[in-house]
Enzyme design. Sequence first.
Site, PDB file in Angstrom:
ATOM      1  N   ALA A  13      57.796 -14.802 -69.104  1.00  0.00           N
ATOM      2  CA  ALA A  13      57.305 -16.040 -68.509  1.00  0.00           C
ATOM      3  C   ALA A  13      58.441 -16.801 -67.824  1.00  0.00           C
ATOM      4  O   ALA A  13      58.294 -17.266 -66.676  1.00  0.00           O
ATOM      5  CB  ALA A  13      56.674 -16.903 -69.594  1.00  0.00           C
ATOM      6  N   HIS A  39      78.415 -27.990 -89.071  1.00  0.00           N
ATOM      7  CA  HIS A  39      78.288 -27.248 -90.329  1.00  0.00           C
ATOM      8  C   HIS A  39      77.377 -28.018 -91.280  1.00  0.00           C
ATOM      9  O   HIS A  39      77.503 -29.231 -91.369  1.00  0.00           O
ATOM     10  CB  HIS A  39      79.666 -27.070 -90.977  1.00  0.00           C
ATOM     11  CG  HIS A  39      79.589 -26.441 -92.335  1.00  0.00           C
ATOM     12  ND1 HIS A  39      79.391 -25.088 -92.498  1.00  0.00           N
ATOM     13  CD2 HIS A  39      79.654 -26.973 -93.586  1.00  0.00           C
ATOM     14  CE1 HIS A  39      79.344 -24.802 -93.790  1.00  0.00           C
ATOM     15  NE2 HIS A  39      79.495 -25.934 -94.479  1.00  0.00           N
ATOM     16  N   VAL A  64      50.693  -0.682 -74.906  1.00  0.00           N
ATOM     17  CA  VAL A  64      51.649   0.314 -74.395  1.00  0.00           C
ATOM     18  C   VAL A  64      52.287  -0.154 -73.091  1.00  0.00           C
ATOM     19  O   VAL A  64      52.746   0.658 -72.297  1.00  0.00           O
ATOM     20  CB  VAL A  64      50.944   1.675 -74.205  1.00  0.00           C
ATOM     21  CG1 VAL A  64      50.510   2.253 -75.542  1.00  0.00           C
ATOM     22  CG2 VAL A  64      49.730   1.544 -73.271  1.00  0.00           C
ATOM     23  N   VAL A 101      57.242  -4.950 -77.759  1.00  0.00           N
ATOM     24  CA  VAL A 101      57.269  -6.365 -78.117  1.00  0.00           C
ATOM     25  C   VAL A 101      55.926  -6.820 -78.692  1.00  0.00           C
ATOM     26  O   VAL A 101      55.878  -7.458 -79.756  1.00  0.00           O
ATOM     27  CB  VAL A 101      57.606  -7.226 -76.869  1.00  0.00           C
ATOM     28  CG1 VAL A 101      57.940  -8.630 -77.284  1.00  0.00           C
ATOM     29  CG2 VAL A 101      58.728  -6.618 -76.084  1.00  0.00           C
TER      30      VAL A 101
HETATM   31  P1  FAD Z   1      50.205 -14.424 -65.339  1.00  0.00           P
HETATM   32  O1  FAD Z   1      50.583 -15.297 -66.453  1.00  0.00           O
HETATM   33  O2  FAD Z   1      49.558 -13.121 -65.649  1.00  0.00           O
HETATM   34  O3  FAD Z   1      49.289 -15.291 -64.386  1.00  0.00           O
HETATM   35  C1  FAD Z   1      48.711 -14.764 -63.242  1.00  0.00           C
HETATM   36  C2  FAD Z   1      47.512 -15.626 -62.894  1.00  0.00           C
HETATM   37  O4  FAD Z   1      47.043 -15.256 -61.605  1.00  0.00           O
HETATM   38  C3  FAD Z   1      46.326 -15.433 -63.837  1.00  0.00           C
HETATM   39  O5  FAD Z   1      45.901 -16.686 -64.306  1.00  0.00           O
HETATM   40  C4  FAD Z   1      45.258 -14.765 -62.982  1.00  0.00           C
HETATM   41  O6  FAD Z   1      43.944 -15.165 -63.328  1.00  0.00           O
HETATM   42  C5  FAD Z   1      45.635 -15.277 -61.598  1.00  0.00           C
HETATM   43  N1  FAD Z   1      45.197 -14.419 -60.501  1.00  0.00           N
HETATM   44  C6  FAD Z   1      45.416 -13.091 -60.336  1.00  0.00           C
HETATM   45  N2  FAD Z   1      44.903 -12.670 -59.159  1.00  0.00           N
HETATM   46  C7  FAD Z   1      44.362 -13.759 -58.570  1.00  0.00           C
HETATM   47  C8  FAD Z   1      43.692 -13.968 -57.340  1.00  0.00           C
HETATM   48  N3  FAD Z   1      43.492 -12.978 -56.468  1.00  0.00           N
HETATM   49  N4  FAD Z   1      43.239 -15.218 -57.061  1.00  0.00           N
HETATM   50  C9  FAD Z   1      43.438 -16.253 -57.936  1.00  0.00           C
HETATM   51  N5  FAD Z   1      44.067 -16.107 -59.100  1.00  0.00           N
HETATM   52  C10 FAD Z   1      44.532 -14.879 -59.415  1.00  0.00           C
HETATM   53  N6  FAD Z   1      56.622 -13.766 -72.179  1.00  0.00           N
HETATM   54  C11 FAD Z   1      57.638 -14.520 -72.641  1.00  0.00           C
HETATM   55  O7  FAD Z   1      58.539 -14.855 -71.877  1.00  0.00           O
HETATM   56  N7  FAD Z   1      57.670 -14.934 -73.950  1.00  0.00           N
HETATM   57  C12 FAD Z   1      56.716 -14.595 -74.828  1.00  0.00           C
HETATM   58  O8  FAD Z   1      56.778 -14.987 -75.990  1.00  0.00           O
HETATM   59  C13 FAD Z   1      55.639 -13.797 -74.381  1.00  0.00           C
HETATM   60  N8  FAD Z   1      54.651 -13.444 -75.216  1.00  0.00           N
HETATM   61  C14 FAD Z   1      53.610 -12.696 -74.749  1.00  0.00           C
HETATM   62  C15 FAD Z   1      52.614 -12.337 -75.642  1.00  0.00           C
HETATM   63  C16 FAD Z   1      51.544 -11.571 -75.207  1.00  0.00           C
HETATM   64  C17 FAD Z   1      50.467 -11.181 -76.181  1.00  0.00           C
HETATM   65  C18 FAD Z   1      51.461 -11.185 -73.843  1.00  0.00           C
HETATM   66  C19 FAD Z   1      50.282 -10.393 -73.345  1.00  0.00           C
HETATM   67  C20 FAD Z   1      52.448 -11.539 -72.945  1.00  0.00           C
HETATM   68  C21 FAD Z   1      53.546 -12.295 -73.398  1.00  0.00           C
HETATM   69  N9  FAD Z   1      54.578 -12.654 -72.551  1.00  0.00           N
HETATM   70  C22 FAD Z   1      55.627 -13.395 -73.018  1.00  0.00           C
HETATM   71  C23 FAD Z   1      54.592 -12.257 -71.138  1.00  0.00           C
HETATM   72  C24 FAD Z   1      54.133 -13.449 -70.256  1.00  0.00           C
HETATM   73  O9  FAD Z   1      52.845 -13.844 -70.674  1.00  0.00           O
HETATM   74  C25 FAD Z   1      54.118 -13.031 -68.793  1.00  0.00           C
HETATM   75  O10 FAD Z   1      55.400 -12.559 -68.443  1.00  0.00           O
HETATM   76  C26 FAD Z   1      53.754 -14.202 -67.908  1.00  0.00           C
HETATM   77  O11 FAD Z   1      52.504 -14.746 -68.233  1.00  0.00           O
HETATM   78  C27 FAD Z   1      53.747 -13.774 -66.443  1.00  0.00           C
HETATM   79  O12 FAD Z   1      53.511 -14.885 -65.652  1.00  0.00           O
HETATM   80  P2  FAD Z   1      52.859 -14.766 -64.203  1.00  0.00           P
HETATM   81  O13 FAD Z   1      52.664 -16.149 -63.736  1.00  0.00           O
HETATM   82  O14 FAD Z   1      53.651 -13.832 -63.379  1.00  0.00           O
HETATM   83  O15 FAD Z   1      51.458 -14.053 -64.423  1.00  0.00           O
HETATM   84  P1  NAD Z   2      56.496  -2.839 -74.177  1.00  0.00           P
HETATM   85  O1  NAD Z   2      56.967  -2.152 -72.967  1.00  0.00           O
HETATM   86  O2  NAD Z   2      57.346  -3.850 -74.833  1.00  0.00           O
HETATM   87  O3  NAD Z   2      56.169  -1.754 -75.315  1.00  0.00           O
HETATM   88  C1  NAD Z   2      55.256  -0.723 -75.122  1.00  0.00           C
HETATM   89  C2  NAD Z   2      55.630   0.389 -76.074  1.00  0.00           C
HETATM   90  O4  NAD Z   2      54.591   1.342 -76.038  1.00  0.00           O
HETATM   91  C3  NAD Z   2      56.917   1.100 -75.665  1.00  0.00           C
HETATM   92  O5  NAD Z   2      57.765   1.195 -76.775  1.00  0.00           O
HETATM   93  C4  NAD Z   2      56.434   2.463 -75.201  1.00  0.00           C
HETATM   94  O6  NAD Z   2      57.345   3.503 -75.447  1.00  0.00           O
HETATM   95  C5  NAD Z   2      55.171   2.631 -76.024  1.00  0.00           C
HETATM   96  N1  NAD Z   2      54.177   3.536 -75.441  1.00  0.00           N
HETATM   97  C6  NAD Z   2      53.834   3.683 -74.146  1.00  0.00           C
HETATM   98  N2  NAD Z   2      52.842   4.598 -74.033  1.00  0.00           N
HETATM   99  C7  NAD Z   2      52.553   5.009 -75.290  1.00  0.00           C
HETATM  100  C8  NAD Z   2      51.604   5.927 -75.829  1.00  0.00           C
HETATM  101  N3  NAD Z   2      50.753   6.579 -75.055  1.00  0.00           N
HETATM  102  N4  NAD Z   2      51.586   6.110 -77.173  1.00  0.00           N
HETATM  103  C9  NAD Z   2      52.454   5.424 -77.989  1.00  0.00           C
HETATM  104  N5  NAD Z   2      53.371   4.546 -77.511  1.00  0.00           N
HETATM  105  C10 NAD Z   2      53.413   4.335 -76.188  1.00  0.00           C
HETATM  106  O7  NAD Z   2      55.061  -3.402 -73.780  1.00  0.00           O
HETATM  107  P2  NAD Z   2      54.087  -4.376 -74.563  1.00  0.00           P
HETATM  108  O8  NAD Z   2      54.502  -4.517 -75.972  1.00  0.00           O
HETATM  109  O9  NAD Z   2      52.720  -3.923 -74.233  1.00  0.00           O
HETATM  110  O10 NAD Z   2      54.365  -5.756 -73.835  1.00  0.00           O
HETATM  111  C11 NAD Z   2      54.121  -5.861 -72.414  1.00  0.00           C
HETATM  112  C12 NAD Z   2      55.042  -6.832 -71.791  1.00  0.00           C
HETATM  113  O11 NAD Z   2      54.741  -8.153 -72.200  1.00  0.00           O
HETATM  114  C13 NAD Z   2      56.475  -6.559 -72.157  1.00  0.00           C
HETATM  115  O12 NAD Z   2      57.119  -5.989 -71.049  1.00  0.00           O
HETATM  116  C14 NAD Z   2      57.083  -7.877 -72.471  1.00  0.00           C
HETATM  117  O13 NAD Z   2      58.036  -8.200 -71.507  1.00  0.00           O
HETATM  118  C15 NAD Z   2      55.939  -8.875 -72.381  1.00  0.00           C
HETATM  119  N6  NAD Z   2      55.901  -9.587 -73.672  1.00  0.00           N
HETATM  120  C16 NAD Z   2      56.958 -10.367 -74.013  1.00  0.00           C
HETATM  121  C17 NAD Z   2      56.977 -10.991 -75.225  1.00  0.00           C
HETATM  122  C18 NAD Z   2      58.152 -11.838 -75.585  1.00  0.00           C
HETATM  123  O14 NAD Z   2      58.934 -12.158 -74.702  1.00  0.00           O
HETATM  124  N7  NAD Z   2      58.316 -12.235 -76.838  1.00  0.00           N
HETATM  125  C19 NAD Z   2      55.933 -10.839 -76.124  1.00  0.00           C
HETATM  126  C20 NAD Z   2      54.887 -10.016 -75.758  1.00  0.00           C
HETATM  127  C21 NAD Z   2      54.876  -9.405 -74.524  1.00  0.00           C
END
Ligand code: FAD
Ligand code: NAD
Length: 485
Positions: free
Chosen positions: A331, A455, A281, A191
């Site tokens: 999220a 539509h 990854v 993703v």
């Molecule tokens: P997090 O958002 O990781 O929050 C955890 C929080 O806990 C952090 O602020 C951290 O600082 C805090 N924390 C950790 N340990 C402690 C501690 N001991 N004391 C105090 N605070 C602490 N998901 C989607 O659904 N749609 C998307 O479009 C999407 N896009 C993404 C794009 C990217 C580039 C990435 C990296 C992720 C994306 N995700 C997306 C995934 C999404 O961001 C996560 O699934 C989501 O943020 C997880 O929520 P969470 O609250 O479990 O954890």
């Molecule tokens: P991902 O699991 O979507 O993709 C990781 C990819 O890396 C997989 O296809 C895997 O086969 C490959 N891979 C693993 N090890 C490798 C290696 N050594 N060499 C080459 N390829 C390798 O993970 P991501 O893209 O890092 O995203 C992490 C998580 O964040 C996802 O699980 C996703 O749920 C969340 N996320 C969600 C959104 C969204 O909802 N739009 C956007 C960004 C991230």
Amino acid sequence: MFEKYDVIVIGSGPAGYVAAIRAAQLGLKTACIEKWSDENGKLVNGGTCLNVGCIPSKALLDSSHRYHDAHDGFVNHGISTGNLTIDVSAMIQRKEKIVAQMSNGITGLLKANNVTSILGSGKLQVGKKVEVTDKQGNVTVLEADNVILASGSVPVSIPVAPVDNDVIVDSTGALEFQEVPKRLGVIGAGVIGLELGSVWSRLGSRVVCLEAMDSFLPMMDQQIAKETKKILTKQGLDIRLGCRVTGSSVNTVNGKEVEVTYIDSNGEQYKEIFDKLIVCVGRRPFTEGLLSVDCGVNLDERGFIFVDDHCLTNVAGVWAIGDVVRGPMLAHKGSEEGVVVAERIAGQQAVMNYGIIPSVIYTHPEVAAVGQTEEELKSEGTDYNVGTFPFLAIGRAVAADSQEGMVKMIADAKTDRILGCHIVGPNAADLVQQVALAMEFGATAEDIGMIVFGHPTFSEAVKEAALSVHGHAIHMPNRKRRQKK
Ligand code: FAD
Ligand code: NAD
């Protein structure tokens, strides 16, 4: 005596802050502990999602799409733009402004709901006590009837490509580039690889995605995955499957490029030079510093906090939600778990429906899914019917130059209930949500086919795909009804 709360939440990402707000709404005295702070030491709420995940990535996807559209798409409409330029630092600043606005919004929401926000690192102790350590090392101990662990996840790192936050970056670094890299390598065509690869590709990078698996997006419905790969390849993403990275070395002379070596599935060795390399990854649960050795909370074999179907850990009164527990790292999945847990703490019988969690990849067009794939249904031996409908036959899509892709609807062969919907195409994220809604109410394909859709809308493709399940699509010749095992 320790300050006592009904609920203490550790982590203010979309799982934690939603749990805290819902708990407070239900009249529970609630604190939310977050360790993230900005360069001025100010508490930053919102976790990965708001700060380095969903929101900033979508901000850049939106900016880069506009640029790309102006560059390549406007001409079809008779609009010329002259000499188009992109100011990357302005684009990044816009993203940062959005992040700050959203994160401050969460801080305001927590306050408005009377949640006590605490800046510091929280550690669960035995007896539902939580030790909070601030930046200066001062320790306070709090106590609660219920503790919700929502510490989230962090990127997985691989020894063959260690992140240096300059040439080799993870997803966070890839949101910060100050100029468009000419040659961009992406390890992992998942993703993040596809979303962030798309951002920089649209702005002019030559993007190569090195994916270890032989199949593309293996968790997705493979018909949609195949269509998606075709579309993204046409856009210029060079997706190389079955490629295992064996090493990377940053040029020691100029420090500005990295040579990556990899082997393909036939064992052939290759090398490529990139100006930037994104390692994406996967992500892993983050529990460092969260649990004292004697707190009693178990992790599973993959390092996630072990929970039951209602997010309760093996310790009574200690719950865990979001990316730090099993299930998709999304999220909205964590947020919903937060609501369910808060309501269960308040004595309600809330349950989470893990079968209906939409997922979206925000490429252009978007890719979205809810429910089961054809491959899953085949492997469990469920009889089903499939209807597909291409956006090419949707007037609104053709008028908008967005006719790539299709909607695929899967319904149970006996009951006709919708089992899954998979879309690649315009506004797929919003379209799939309509089907999620229908699935929550147990709708059949026939039900959706009987609903009047406006539509011209993109959503007519959803209705037509539902009609097509029984061979009744109107705007396309119907093939013989397919029933598959
Ligand atoms: P997090 O958002 O990781 O929050 C955890 C929080 O806990 C952090 O602020 C951290 O600082 C805090 N924390 C950790 N340990 C402690 C501690 N001991 N004391 C105090 N605070 C602490 N998901 C989607 O659904 N749609 C998307 O479009 C999407 N896009 C993404 C794009 C990217 C580039 C990435 C990296 C992720 C994306 N995700 C997306 C995934 C999404 O961001 C996560 O699934 C989501 O943020 C997880 O929520 P969470 O609250 O479990 O954890
Ligand atoms: P991902 O699991 O979507 O993709 C990781 C990819 O890396 C997989 O296809 C895997 O086969 C490959 N891979 C693993 N090890 C490798 C290696 N050594 N060499 C080459 N390829 C390798 O993970 P991501 O893209 O890092 O995203 C992490 C998580 O964040 C996802 O699980 C996703 O749920 C969340 N996320 C969600 C959104 C969204 O909802 N739009 C956007 C960004 C991230």
